[in-house]
Design an enzyme around this catalytic site. Structure first.
Site, PDB file in Angstrom:
ATOM      1  N   SER A   1      37.494  50.855  43.885  1.00 48.53           N
ATOM      2  CA  SER A   1      36.263  51.141  43.153  1.00 48.53           C
ATOM      3  C   SER A   1      36.226  50.275  41.907  1.00 48.53           C
ATOM      4  O   SER A   1      37.251  50.120  41.224  1.00 48.53           O
ATOM      5  CB  SER A   1      36.187  52.621  42.766  1.00 48.53           C
ATOM      6  N   GLU A   2      35.063  49.707  41.604  1.00 48.71           N
ATOM      7  CA  GLU A   2      34.986  48.703  40.544  1.00 48.71           C
ATOM      8  C   GLU A   2      35.257  49.259  39.152  1.00 48.71           C
ATOM      9  O   GLU A   2      35.492  48.490  38.213  1.00 48.71           O
ATOM     10  CB  GLU A   2      33.621  48.011  40.567  1.00 48.71           C
ATOM     11  N   ASN A   3      35.226  50.595  38.988  1.00 46.39           N
ATOM     12  CA  ASN A   3      35.544  51.150  37.681  1.00 46.39           C
ATOM     13  C   ASN A   3      37.047  51.236  37.424  1.00 46.39           C
ATOM     14  O   ASN A   3      37.471  51.733  36.389  1.00 46.39           O
ATOM     15  CB  ASN A   3      34.880  52.522  37.486  1.00 46.39           C
ATOM     16  N   GLY A   4      37.859  50.724  38.367  1.00 46.58           N
ATOM     17  CA  GLY A   4      39.292  50.605  38.121  1.00 46.58           C
ATOM     18  C   GLY A   4      40.158  51.556  38.899  1.00 46.58           C
ATOM     19  O   GLY A   4      41.005  52.252  38.333  1.00 46.58           O
TER      20      GLY A   4
ATOM     21  N   SER B   1      39.861  45.073  37.545  1.00 47.79           N
ATOM     22  CA  SER B   1      39.138  45.427  38.763  1.00 47.79           C
ATOM     23  C   SER B   1      38.189  44.307  39.176  1.00 47.79           C
ATOM     24  O   SER B   1      38.118  43.932  40.355  1.00 47.79           O
ATOM     25  CB  SER B   1      38.357  46.728  38.538  1.00 47.79           C
TER      26      SER B   1
END
Length: 213
Positions: A49-52, A91
């Site tokens: 997930s791009e939020n880390g 990320s």
């Protein structure tokens, strides 16, 4: 033409999940693509997930949600054993650096060449928000699109050229709709599977571009 049987969002997610190979590193885009996480079964797939976050599992059971554990779409998720948290910048380095095998994204339009438009329709008054879609479209090794075949007004989302602002150029590998699975090839869009109670000719009539058997 009356279509009495086509794939639901859940069935589309199951169909996408079936094509994700063991050991793949995968980002599931905001919206319907997040459903894919629930249908990977026992396959070892590393969800990003791009939020880390790397190592997401399926959605939590009702009552077991953790408000500190969400994906980029602000949905509650679970974390598998060995999962990891990291900085937002790290990320995006994973996304841009070609470290993801597959990104599963939604779309407003996909062109016959595999161009993707999925972040803005150009509608007056709407607030455009591309998020990490451009990074995923250009950075992932394969881009799977999961979308309805037609708009709410009955127009094909498969188009000769995208008329909405582009997310990526010639980036889409496969398209999964409620009617069919299509492969993007140099010759055009090849029908891999018809998923509704229609034949090839009927699918062609509903599509805005020539299809290949």
């Amino acid at each position: 033409m009356t279509i009495t049987k086509k794939l639901s969002r859940t069935e589309m997610a199951q169909r996408v999940a079936a094509d994700i190979q063991e050991g793949a590193y995968v980002n599931l885009g905001i919206g319907a693509p997040t459903l894919v996480a629930n249908y990977l079964g026992d396959k070892e797939v590393f969800l990003h997930s791009e939020n880390g976050l790397l190592g997401m599992g399926p959605s939590p059971a009702p009552g077991e949600e953790d408000d500190d554990l969400i994906n980029a779409g602000k949905q509650h998720v679970t974390l598998l054993t060995g999962g990891a948290f990291f900085h937002h910048a790290d990320s995006f380095s994973m996304m841009r650096g070609g470290h993801l095998d597959i990104a599963v994204l939604g779309a407003f339009q996909v062109s016959v060449k595999g161009d993707l438009a999925n972040w803005h329709t150009g509608a007056e008054g709407s607030i455009p928000a591309v998020g990490g879609a451009m990074d995923l479209a250009t950075g992932a090794r394969q881009v799977f699109v999961m979308m309805d075949h037609l708009t709410k007004t009955g127009e094909s989302k498969l188009v000769p050229e995208c008329t909405y602002p582009l997310t990526g150029i010639a980036c889409v590998s496969r398209i999964y709709t409620d009617l069919a699975v299509l492969e993007v090839t140099p010759e055009g869009l090849k029908v891999v599977e018809i998923c509704a109670d229609i034949d090839f000719d009927e699918l062609q009539k509903l599509s805005g571009v020539p299809l290949i058997k």
